[in-house]
Enzyme design. Structure first.
Site, PDB file in Angstrom:
ATOM      1  N   VAL A 155       0.883  -1.167   0.000  1.00 46.10           N
ATOM      2  CA  VAL A 155       0.000   0.000   0.000  1.00 46.10           C
ATOM      3  C   VAL A 155       0.922   1.219   0.000  1.00 46.10           C
ATOM      4  O   VAL A 155       1.547   1.518   1.021  1.00 46.10           O
ATOM      5  CB  VAL A 155      -0.930   0.014   1.223  1.00 46.10           C
ATOM      6  N   PRO A 156       1.047   1.931  -1.129  1.00 43.93           N
ATOM      7  CA  PRO A 156       2.098   2.944  -1.285  1.00 43.93           C
ATOM      8  C   PRO A 156       1.772   4.291  -0.643  1.00 43.93           C
ATOM      9  O   PRO A 156       1.672   5.320  -1.322  1.00 43.93           O
ATOM     10  CB  PRO A 156       2.236   3.066  -2.806  1.00 43.93           C
ATOM     11  N   CYS A 157       1.640   4.295   0.684  1.00 45.86           N
ATOM     12  CA  CYS A 157       1.360   5.561   1.363  1.00 45.86           C
ATOM     13  C   CYS A 157       2.556   6.505   1.320  1.00 45.86           C
ATOM     14  O   CYS A 157       2.423   7.683   1.676  1.00 45.86           O
ATOM     15  CB  CYS A 157       0.916   5.317   2.804  1.00 45.86           C
ATOM     16  N   HIS A 158       3.717   6.018   0.844  1.00 44.75           N
ATOM     17  CA  HIS A 158       4.858   6.920   0.677  1.00 44.75           C
ATOM     18  C   HIS A 158       4.621   7.928  -0.443  1.00 44.75           C
ATOM     19  O   HIS A 158       5.354   8.907  -0.554  1.00 44.75           O
ATOM     20  CB  HIS A 158       6.129   6.106   0.378  1.00 44.75           C
TER      21      HIS A 158
END
Length: 286
Positions: free
Chosen positions: A246-249
């Site tokens: 989950v690419p919350c970056h």
């Protein structure tokens, strides 16, 4: 009266209700049609009125269980009419049964492995139902300690690479999607992560941000149809336990600064730089 006011009124009624009102009753209380209320409430808050009420009750249940309340007492104090209603939804909202959650994951069997990446050590863990954690860290000891903190009463077993299909698939997929490997990305295994309907909606939106690009919290809120949900989106990102999956970056502050990241702002900076560098090559390949 604006449309927002009756929606806020509906939300307050749900917050205060011991038992979830029917959609018709809730719509009548705020002078909206049931169809419009259902559609507008989901657009505003990321879930239906029924899902919102259930999520709030599960939040109260989790707090009571963490404080050591007996399962039966916690179930009824949270406003559930029966234990069976809790167990119907506990897998999705707690990730386990209430008794297991209260006991720190007792009865759950977790297999995990670690590997080296350009961003440090990577830990991937799975239950029998799916992937439950993907974390980055400086060393294996710290990662294993964090896993133990999250699931203190679960049975945890380290496995070597090549002995667990789901773990290997996640590592291979991360390596492929982030340009660390030329091998094709395998299918993503199922997930075993506790989350609310709104959190799932935010996480799904994050996966649609192309690698090498970012969105501000406000911009992502606007994409979800709720410009006022920036803070709630930040909370959903903070609850993400699946680093890189989950690419919350890819979410940044309004001024473009990186903000924080559970796995370290310097890792976030390096990860975004690597994605941007790989983006032109990825577009040519497609």
């Amino acid at each position: 009266m604006s449309a927002i006011e009756p929606l806020e009124q509906a939300r307050r009624l749900l917050d205060e209700a011991e038992t979830a009102p029917s959609l018709d009753a809730l719509a009548g209380a705020v002078a909206l049609s049931p169809t419009y209320l259902q559609r507008a409430f989901r657009r505003r808050f990321g879930m239906s009125p029924a899902e919102y009420h259930r999520s709030r009750r599960f939040g109260q249940l989790k707090a009571a269980l963490r404080d050591g309340a007996a399962v039966t007492d916690a179930v009824y104090e949270a406003g559930f009419g029966s234990g069976s209603r809790v167990y119907e939804h506990s897998n999705r909202l707690l990730g386990m049964t209430p008794a297991s959650y209260r006991a720190g994951g007792a009865g759950a069997s977790i297999r995990y492995t670690t590997t080296a990446t350009p961003l440090g050590r990577l830990l991937v863990a799975t239950t029998t139902r799916g992937i439950c954690a993907v974390n980055l860290g400086d060393d294996d000891a710290a990662l294993e300690h964090g896993l133990a903190d999250e699931f203190p009463r679960a049975t945890r077993e380290r496995v070597d690479a090549g002995r667990e299909e789901w773990l290997d698939a996640v590592i291979a997929r991360i390596a492929s999607e982030l340009g660390w490997s030329d091998a094709a990305a395998p299918a993503m295994p199922p997930l075993d992560i506790a989350a609310t309907a709104f959190q799932w909606r935010v996480w799904e939106a994050l996966t649609r941000i192309p690698a090498g690009q970012t969105r501000s919290y406000r911009a992502l809120a606007a994409e979800l149809g709720d410009p006022r949900a920036a803070r709630a989106i930040g909370n959903a990102c903070g609850n993400n336990r699946l680093a890189l999956i989950v690419p919350c970056h890819r979410v940044v502050r309004e001024d473009g600064s990186l903000g924080g990241w559970r796995w370290g702002v310097e890792r976030k900076r390096e990860l975004l730089a690597r994605e941007r560098a790989a983006a032109p090559e990825r577009r040519r390949a497609s």
